[in-house]
Design a protein around this motif. Structure first.
Motif, PDB file in Angstrom:
ATOM      1  N   GLU A  48       0.822  -1.225   0.000  1.00 17.63           N
ATOM      2  CA  GLU A  48       0.000   0.000   0.000  1.00 17.63           C
ATOM      3  C   GLU A  48       0.847   1.262   0.000  1.00 17.63           C
ATOM      4  O   GLU A  48       0.406   2.318  -0.431  1.00 17.63           O
ATOM      5  CB  GLU A  48      -0.992  -0.015   1.170  1.00 17.63           C
ATOM      6  CG  GLU A  48      -2.260  -0.757   0.750  1.00 17.63           C
ATOM      7  CD  GLU A  48      -3.105  -1.259   1.905  1.00 17.63           C
ATOM      8  OE1 GLU A  48      -2.758  -0.970   3.079  1.00 17.63           O
ATOM      9  OE2 GLU A  48      -4.095  -1.958   1.621  1.00 17.63           O
ATOM     10  N   LYS A  49       2.068   1.166   0.502  1.00 12.84           N
ATOM     11  CA  LYS A  49       2.975   2.331   0.538  1.00 12.84           C
ATOM     12  C   LYS A  49       3.628   2.605  -0.819  1.00 12.84           C
ATOM     13  O   LYS A  49       4.241   3.634  -1.032  1.00 12.84           O
ATOM     14  CB  LYS A  49       4.097   2.081   1.558  1.00 12.84           C
ATOM     15  CG  LYS A  49       3.658   2.259   2.987  1.00 12.84           C
ATOM     16  CD  LYS A  49       4.875   2.190   3.899  1.00 12.84           C
ATOM     17  CE  LYS A  49       4.774   0.969   4.786  1.00 12.84           C
ATOM     18  NZ  LYS A  49       5.933   0.265   5.149  1.00 12.84           N
ATOM     19  N   ILE A  50       3.533   1.638  -1.714  1.00 16.68           N
ATOM     20  CA  ILE A  50       4.258   1.723  -2.990  1.00 16.68           C
ATOM     21  C   ILE A  50       3.454   2.493  -4.031  1.00 16.68           C
ATOM     22  O   ILE A  50       2.278   2.214  -4.236  1.00 16.68           O
ATOM     23  CB  ILE A  50       4.516   0.292  -3.541  1.00 16.68           C
ATOM     24  CG1 ILE A  50       5.250  -0.584  -2.535  1.00 16.68           C
ATOM     25  CG2 ILE A  50       5.218   0.323  -4.892  1.00 16.68           C
ATOM     26  CD1 ILE A  50       6.662  -0.225  -2.261  1.00 16.68           C
ATOM     27  N   ASN A  51       4.079   3.490  -4.659  1.00 16.78           N
ATOM     28  CA  ASN A  51       3.364   4.171  -5.750  1.00 16.78           C
ATOM     29  C   ASN A  51       4.030   3.989  -7.108  1.00 16.78           C
ATOM     30  O   ASN A  51       3.536   4.471  -8.117  1.00 16.78           O
ATOM     31  CB  ASN A  51       3.161   5.662  -5.447  1.00 16.78           C
ATOM     32  CG  ASN A  51       4.481   6.394  -5.250  1.00 16.78           C
ATOM     33  OD1 ASN A  51       5.525   5.919  -5.682  1.00 16.78           O
ATOM     34  ND2 ASN A  51       4.430   7.555  -4.610  1.00 16.78           N
ATOM     35  N   LYS A  52       5.149   3.282  -7.109  1.00  8.07           N
ATOM     36  CA  LYS A  52       5.808   3.050  -8.388  1.00  8.07           C
ATOM     37  C   LYS A  52       6.789   1.886  -8.262  1.00  8.07           C
ATOM     38  O   LYS A  52       7.350   1.637  -7.193  1.00  8.07           O
ATOM     39  CB  LYS A  52       6.517   4.352  -8.793  1.00  8.07           C
ATOM     40  CG  LYS A  52       7.824   4.240  -9.474  1.00  8.07           C
ATOM     41  CD  LYS A  52       8.287   5.582  -9.967  1.00  8.07           C
ATOM     42  CE  LYS A  52       9.666   5.862  -9.402  1.00  8.07           C
ATOM     43  NZ  LYS A  52      10.325   6.976 -10.031  1.00  8.07           N
ATOM     44  N   GLU A  73       2.121  -3.276 -15.554  1.00  4.80           N
ATOM     45  CA  GLU A  73       1.262  -2.103 -15.778  1.00  4.80           C
ATOM     46  C   GLU A  73      -0.121  -2.539 -16.244  1.00  4.80           C
ATOM     47  O   GLU A  73      -1.134  -2.044 -15.773  1.00  4.80           O
ATOM     48  CB  GLU A  73       1.903  -1.139 -16.791  1.00  4.80           C
ATOM     49  CG  GLU A  73       3.062  -0.375 -16.176  1.00  4.80           C
ATOM     50  CD  GLU A  73       3.533   0.821 -16.999  1.00  4.80           C
ATOM     51  OE1 GLU A  73       3.267   0.858 -18.220  1.00  4.80           O
ATOM     52  OE2 GLU A  73       4.171   1.714 -16.405  1.00  4.80           O
ATOM     53  N   ILE A  78      -0.084  -0.220 -12.020  1.00  6.88           N
ATOM     54  CA  ILE A  78       0.879   0.570 -11.237  1.00  6.88           C
ATOM     55  C   ILE A  78       1.925   1.065 -12.235  1.00  6.88           C
ATOM     56  O   ILE A  78       2.331   0.294 -13.108  1.00  6.88           O
ATOM     57  CB  ILE A  78       1.652  -0.285 -10.206  1.00  6.88           C
ATOM     58  CG1 ILE A  78       0.701  -1.129  -9.382  1.00  6.88           C
ATOM     59  CG2 ILE A  78       2.544   0.558  -9.312  1.00  6.88           C
ATOM     60  CD1 ILE A  78       1.445  -2.184  -8.600  1.00  6.88           C
ATOM     61  N   HIS A  98       8.632   5.058  -1.230  1.00  3.19           N
ATOM     62  CA  HIS A  98       7.394   4.598  -1.872  1.00  3.19           C
ATOM     63  C   HIS A  98       7.659   3.815  -3.164  1.00  3.19           C
ATOM     64  O   HIS A  98       6.744   3.512  -3.917  1.00  3.19           O
ATOM     65  CB  HIS A  98       6.481   5.786  -2.181  1.00  3.19           C
ATOM     66  CG  HIS A  98       6.131   6.571  -0.958  1.00  3.19           C
ATOM     67  ND1 HIS A  98       5.379   6.032   0.065  1.00  3.19           N
ATOM     68  CD2 HIS A  98       6.476   7.824  -0.565  1.00  3.19           C
ATOM     69  CE1 HIS A  98       5.262   6.939   1.034  1.00  3.19           C
ATOM     70  NE2 HIS A  98       5.928   8.032   0.674  1.00  3.19           N
ATOM     71  N   THR A  99       8.942   3.538  -3.402  1.00  3.72           N
ATOM     72  CA  THR A  99       9.314   2.802  -4.622  1.00  3.72           C
ATOM     73  C   THR A  99       9.589   1.340  -4.284  1.00  3.72           C
ATOM     74  O   THR A  99      10.265   1.043  -3.298  1.00  3.72           O
ATOM     75  CB  THR A  99      10.621   3.389  -5.215  1.00  3.72           C
ATOM     76  OG1 THR A  99      10.466   4.789  -5.371  1.00  3.72           O
ATOM     77  CG2 THR A  99      10.965   2.748  -6.548  1.00  3.72           C
ATOM     78  N   ASN A 180      -3.819  -4.839  -5.581  1.00  4.90           N
ATOM     79  CA  ASN A 180      -4.287  -3.529  -6.038  1.00  4.90           C
ATOM     80  C   ASN A 180      -5.748  -3.567  -6.489  1.00  4.90           C
ATOM     81  O   ASN A 180      -6.267  -2.556  -6.970  1.00  4.90           O
ATOM     82  CB  ASN A 180      -3.403  -3.064  -7.212  1.00  4.90           C
ATOM     83  CG  ASN A 180      -3.192  -1.579  -7.239  1.00  4.90           C
ATOM     84  OD1 ASN A 180      -3.386  -0.905  -6.217  1.00  4.90           O
ATOM     85  ND2 ASN A 180      -2.820  -1.039  -8.377  1.00  4.90           N
TER      86      ASN A 180
END
Ligand code: F6R
Length: 366
Positions: A48-52, A73, A78, A98-99, A180
């Motif tokens: 959940e902390k990951i944005n990329k 993707e 993501i 966040h990576t 996700n």
């Protein structure tokens, strides 16, 4: 020790159905759900902390990463970047806590991949590695280790490591898609079923070997070979081209087919060989136009398509068909004729296949 094969490379090409099955069975439960091996600890909260996601590797492993970007993707929605390790390390990349950083490495000892990974760690990223060699440096320094179950790969030219790396990319894509909530239960089950059917289809692809050998024996003395494709076929094109150049020393070049007319098509001549990868149903008509463009320059076209797309024969000098599967999964099948072609061309030229000149199995210097 070569089990009756002339070279380790050929043995390893033939080991791919088994290596794929092993990698799948280690990471799927009895209900057909992805259940990653215990060395991958990443939880839903971590995710959940990951944005990329940033995928970094060298050579063949980088080519597996290119397919990884496409499927992660597509399935998990993501953003994914892919980079070559020696470029990533020196470009001050955008990486933070966040990576999710994914390193792909057969040996787990490649200097640039290792340094790129250390750099990502310093910047706070979580590091997951896709590695073949247990206890290697990359594995030891990662937060999560996803082992490919390829078994030892001896030939310098990577084959079964690549296809098992691809399997890891598909499994990660499904795992992330589930976390996700980006995929329906039906799509998920359907994807897993098609993935499980791949090794059987790969056995059928391997039966093409005699035909590919005959073709290689006819065309081995050509000095320019291109590999073109769209979507995941462009990533497979890079891998096919690398295989040919590293073991046969033929000047080969891979390019996304849509880029041809922006310059490279100037190189087409009557003796040029073009491997046209046209396995993507969604992009099939676009590829046929690209094939017509190169055919008009009298290049020799070897096409690769999914069974049933026989209209391609009108535009090609030779066609090989792979069994039907999802567009995303074709790399596991389509790379194999390219591996075999590289192998038989190198054999026809009398090259030292398992230990090509100037190359080492593991590149521990930058
Ligand atoms: C090509 C080949 C190399 C490696 C590259 C990375 O057939 O084997 O391009 O893929 O040197 O090696 P690893 O995966 O050990 O990090």
């Amino acid at each position: 020790e070569k089990g009756g094969y002339d070279h380790f490379m050929l043995k390893e090409i033939y080991e791919q159905p088994t290596a794929i099955r092993e990698t799948l069975s280690r990471n799927l439960d009895d209900n057909g759900r992805v259940h990653l091996q215990e060395t991958v600890q990443l939880t839903k909260e971590d995710f959940e902390k990951i944005n990329k996601i940033v995928i970094v590797a060298c050579g063949t492993a980088y080519h597996a990463g290119l397919v990884g970007r496409y499927v992660i993707e597509k399935l998990a929605r993501i953003p994914v970047e892919v980079d070559i390790a020696s470029e990533f390390r020196y470009r001050d990349p955008f990486v933070d806590e966040h990576t999710l950083f994914i390193a792909i490495s057969q040996s787990g000892e490649t200097a640039d991949t290792l340094e790129a990974m250390r750099e990502a760690k310093r910047k706070g990223a979580r590091v997951l590695s896709v590695v073949n060699v247990v206890g290697s440096t990359v594995a030891r320094e990662s937060d999560d280790v996803f082992y490919t179950q390829a078994g030892p790969e001896i030939a310098v030219a990577s084959t079964k490591a690549y296809t098992t790396q691809l399997v890891c990319m598909y499994l990660l894509a499904l795992f992330f898609a589930d976390l996700n909530v980006a995929i329906s239960a039906e799509e998920y089950d359907n994807f897993v079923q098609d993935l499980e059917a791949i090794s059987g289809k790969l056995e059928d692809v391997l039966k093409m070997a005699p035909e590919i050998e005959a073709l290689a024996n006819r065309l081995y003395d050509r000095d320019q070979v291109f590999y073109i494709g769209r979507g995941v076929d462009s990533s497979v094109a890079y891998e096919g081209s690398l295989k040919l150049k590293e073991i046969s020393y033929i000047n080969s070049f891979a390019i996304a087919a849509g880029e041809l007319k922006h310059g490279t098509i100037a190189l087409m001549e009557p003796r040029t060989i073009v491997w046209a990868l046209a396995t993507q149903e969604r992009l099939f008509d676009k590829m046929v136009s690209n094939i017509q463009e190169v055919k008009a320059r009298n290049a020799h076209i070897i096409s690769l398509a999914q069974e049933g797309n026989s209209e391609i024969e009108a535009h090609s000098d030779e066609v090989f068909y792979i069994p039907r599967t999802k567009d995303e999964l074709t790399p596991l099948l389509s790379v194999v004729p390219l591996q075999l072609y590289a192998y038989y061309v190198a054999k026809a030229k009398g090259c030292e296949i398992d230990k090509p000149r100037n190359l080492a199995k593991s590149v521990t210097v930058e």
